[in-house]
Design a protein around this motif. Structure first.
Motif, mmCIF file in Angstrom:
data_model
loop_
_atom_site.group_PDB
_atom_site.id
_atom_site.type_symbol
_atom_site.label_atom_id
_atom_site.label_comp_id
_atom_site.label_asym_id
_atom_site.label_seq_id
_atom_site.Cartn_x
_atom_site.Cartn_y
_atom_site.Cartn_z
ATOM 1 N N GLU A 52 14.120 6.769 -0.445
ATOM 2 C CA GLU A 52 13.151 7.009 -1.523
ATOM 3 C C GLU A 52 12.144 5.860 -1.633
ATOM 4 O O GLU A 52 10.955 6.086 -1.781
ATOM 5 C CB GLU A 52 13.865 7.213 -2.867
ATOM 6 N N ARG A 53 12.648 4.630 -1.561
ATOM 7 C CA ARG A 53 11.742 3.481 -1.634
ATOM 8 C C ARG A 53 10.822 3.448 -0.417
ATOM 9 O O ARG A 53 9.644 3.132 -0.527
ATOM 10 C CB ARG A 53 12.518 2.181 -1.757
ATOM 11 N N ALA A 54 11.341 3.795 0.753
ATOM 12 C CA ALA A 54 10.514 3.844 1.964
ATOM 13 C C ALA A 54 9.420 4.901 1.815
ATOM 14 O O ALA A 54 8.272 4.668 2.225
ATOM 15 C CB ALA A 54 11.383 4.141 3.191
ATOM 16 N N LYS A 55 9.746 6.054 1.221
ATOM 17 C CA LYS A 55 8.735 7.093 0.996
ATOM 18 C C LYS A 55 7.594 6.556 0.137
ATOM 19 O O LYS A 55 6.425 6.780 0.439
ATOM 20 C CB LYS A 55 9.343 8.330 0.311
ATOM 21 N N LEU A 56 7.937 5.847 -0.923
ATOM 22 C CA LEU A 56 6.911 5.257 -1.789
ATOM 23 C C LEU A 56 6.053 4.253 -1.028
ATOM 24 O O LEU A 56 4.828 4.243 -1.163
ATOM 25 C CB LEU A 56 7.550 4.566 -2.992
ATOM 26 N N MET A 57 6.689 3.419 -0.249
ATOM 27 C CA MET A 57 5.949 2.405 0.500
ATOM 28 C C MET A 57 5.055 3.028 1.563
ATOM 29 O O MET A 57 3.949 2.553 1.814
ATOM 30 C CB MET A 57 6.913 1.393 1.111
ATOM 31 N N LEU A 58 5.522 4.097 2.181
ATOM 32 C CA LEU A 58 4.691 4.792 3.172
ATOM 33 C C LEU A 58 3.452 5.385 2.509
ATOM 34 O O LEU A 58 2.371 5.403 3.082
ATOM 35 C CB LEU A 58 5.492 5.901 3.859
ATOM 36 N N ALA A 59 3.633 5.864 1.285
ATOM 37 C CA ALA A 59 2.519 6.492 0.572
ATOM 38 C C ALA A 59 1.546 5.462 0.010
ATOM 39 O O ALA A 59 0.349 5.720 -0.060
ATOM 40 C CB ALA A 59 3.059 7.359 -0.566
ATOM 41 N N LYS A 60 2.048 4.303 -0.379
ATOM 42 C CA LYS A 60 1.217 3.355 -1.120
ATOM 43 C C LYS A 60 0.784 2.118 -0.347
ATOM 44 O O LYS A 60 0.002 1.329 -0.862
ATOM 45 C CB LYS A 60 1.950 2.927 -2.392
ATOM 46 N N THR A 61 1.307 1.924 0.864
ATOM 47 C CA THR A 61 0.939 0.733 1.633
ATOM 48 C C THR A 61 0.547 1.131 3.052
ATOM 49 O O THR A 61 0.780 2.261 3.482
ATOM 50 C CB THR A 61 2.100 -0.281 1.728
ATOM 51 N N ASP A 62 -0.015 0.168 3.755
ATOM 52 C CA ASP A 62 -0.321 0.353 5.173
ATOM 53 C C ASP A 62 0.644 -0.431 6.056
ATOM 54 O O ASP A 62 0.374 -0.642 7.231
ATOM 55 C CB ASP A 62 -1.766 -0.092 5.470
ATOM 56 N N LEU A 63 1.757 -0.855 5.473
ATOM 57 C CA LEU A 63 2.745 -1.608 6.245
ATOM 58 C C LEU A 63 3.293 -0.753 7.385
ATOM 59 O O LEU A 63 3.445 0.465 7.253
ATOM 60 C CB LEU A 63 3.909 -2.037 5.354
ATOM 61 N N ALA A 64 3.618 -1.417 8.478
ATOM 62 C CA ALA A 64 4.239 -0.735 9.612
ATOM 63 C C ALA A 64 5.631 -0.261 9.214
ATOM 64 O O ALA A 64 6.296 -0.876 8.381
ATOM 65 C CB ALA A 64 4.329 -1.684 10.798
ATOM 66 N N SER A 65 6.067 0.816 9.826
ATOM 67 C CA SER A 65 7.394 1.362 9.530
ATOM 68 C C SER A 65 8.498 0.340 9.750
ATOM 69 O O SER A 65 9.478 0.295 9.003
ATOM 70 C CB SER A 65 7.674 2.602 10.392
ATOM 71 N N ALA A 66 8.345 -0.495 10.755
ATOM 72 C CA ALA A 66 9.362 -1.522 11.033
ATOM 73 C C ALA A 66 9.451 -2.504 9.862
ATOM 74 O O ALA A 66 10.547 -2.912 9.473
ATOM 75 C CB ALA A 66 9.028 -2.260 12.323
ATOM 76 N N ASP A 67 8.313 -2.876 9.292
ATOM 77 C CA ASP A 67 8.305 -3.784 8.137
ATOM 78 C C ASP A 67 8.905 -3.110 6.911
ATOM 79 O O ASP A 67 9.661 -3.726 6.162
ATOM 80 C CB ASP A 67 6.887 -4.261 7.827
ATOM 81 N N ILE A 68 8.562 -1.853 6.712
ATOM 82 C CA ILE A 68 9.115 -1.103 5.579
ATOM 83 C C ILE A 68 10.628 -1.002 5.724
ATOM 84 O O ILE A 68 11.363 -1.202 4.759
ATOM 85 C CB ILE A 68 8.462 0.281 5.462
ATOM 86 N N ALA A 69 11.088 -0.716 6.925
ATOM 87 C CA ALA A 69 12.537 -0.601 7.172
ATOM 88 C C ALA A 69 13.265 -1.855 6.706
ATOM 89 O O ALA A 69 14.263 -1.770 5.986
ATOM 90 C CB ALA A 69 12.798 -0.350 8.658
ATOM 91 N N LEU A 70 12.754 -3.003 7.084
ATOM 92 C CA LEU A 70 13.406 -4.261 6.705
ATOM 93 C C LEU A 70 13.294 -4.511 5.205
ATOM 94 O O LEU A 70 14.248 -4.987 4.585
ATOM 95 C CB LEU A 70 12.793 -5.420 7.481
ATOM 96 N N GLN A 71 12.168 -4.164 4.602
ATOM 97 C CA GLN A 71 11.978 -4.410 3.169
ATOM 98 C C GLN A 71 12.841 -3.513 2.283
ATOM 99 O O GLN A 71 13.101 -3.856 1.140
ATOM 100 C CB GLN A 71 10.502 -4.270 2.788
ATOM 101 N N VAL A 72 13.255 -2.370 2.802
ATOM 102 C CA VAL A 72 14.116 -1.489 2.004
ATOM 103 C C VAL A 72 15.588 -1.593 2.396
ATOM 104 O O VAL A 72 16.423 -0.879 1.856
ATOM 105 C CB VAL A 72 13.651 -0.001 2.039
ATOM 106 N N GLY A 73 15.899 -2.502 3.321
ATOM 107 C CA GLY A 73 17.299 -2.766 3.627
ATOM 108 C C GLY A 73 17.879 -2.111 4.864
ATOM 109 O O GLY A 73 19.078 -2.228 5.107
ATOM 110 N N PHE A 74 17.049 -1.430 5.653
ATOM 111 C CA PHE A 74 17.560 -0.882 6.907
ATOM 112 C C PHE A 74 17.534 -1.977 7.967
ATOM 113 O O PHE A 74 16.676 -2.856 7.940
ATOM 114 C CB PHE A 74 16.733 0.330 7.366
ATOM 115 N N SER A 75 18.453 -1.914 8.902
ATOM 116 C CA SER A 75 18.552 -2.955 9.920
ATOM 117 C C SER A 75 17.459 -2.857 10.973
ATOM 118 O O SER A 75 17.162 -3.832 11.646
ATOM 119 C CB SER A 75 19.919 -2.896 10.599
#
Length: 138
Positions: free
Chosen positions: A69-92
């Motif tokens: 859910e947090r990754a969905k929000l970040m994908l919608a609201k930021t231009d961060l790369a998926s790899a960066d989003i993954a780490l910021q939401v706790g995925f390895s």
């Protein structure tokens, strides 16, 4: 956010709120059952049982859903790369995010981002047209 139904044979409302707040605050970190259970001073095994009885899902599944859910929000609201989003939401890794994201949404993060960008652009264009119309219709 994930909707949770309350079952009165499990965690109390106060315990559940405390645990959910802890999870959401520390979603970007490695969360163990021991750490979470420590928040309400019960054993990890008993906590896992009560959490599942209360919510209908395991603590691990709740954490994964919240990360998605947090990754969905970040994908919608930021231009961060998926790899960066993954780490910021706790995925390895990005691949772990993609795997879990697809499992819960039926789409990959890469498929979702253009959809959100198109919606944002449509809303922006509509707002501009409405603003133009209100100025020029007087």
């Amino acid at each position: 956010m994930t909707t949770i139904t309350f079952n009165n044979r499990g965690l109390t409302t106060t315990q559940l709120q405390k645990v959910l707040a802890h999870i959401n605050t520390h979603l970007d970190r490695d969360l163990s059952l021991v750490q979470i259970a420590r928040e309400i001073n019960i054993s990890s095994t008993y906590f896992a049982s009560l959490f599942k009885r209360t919510t209908g899902i395991s603590p691990h599944q709740y954490v994964i859903r919240q990360r998605v859910e947090r990754a969905k929000l970040m994908l919608a609201k930021t231009d961060l790369a998926s790899a960066d989003i993954a780490l910021q939401v706790g995925f390895s890794s990005q691949s772990h995010l993609t795997q879990q994201f697809k499992r819960f949404t039926g789409m990959t993060p890469k498929q979702v981002r253009p959809f959100h960008k198109n919606l944002t652009n449509c809303h922006k264009n509509l707002t501009e047209v409405e603003g133009w119309n209100s100025v020029h219709s007087k």
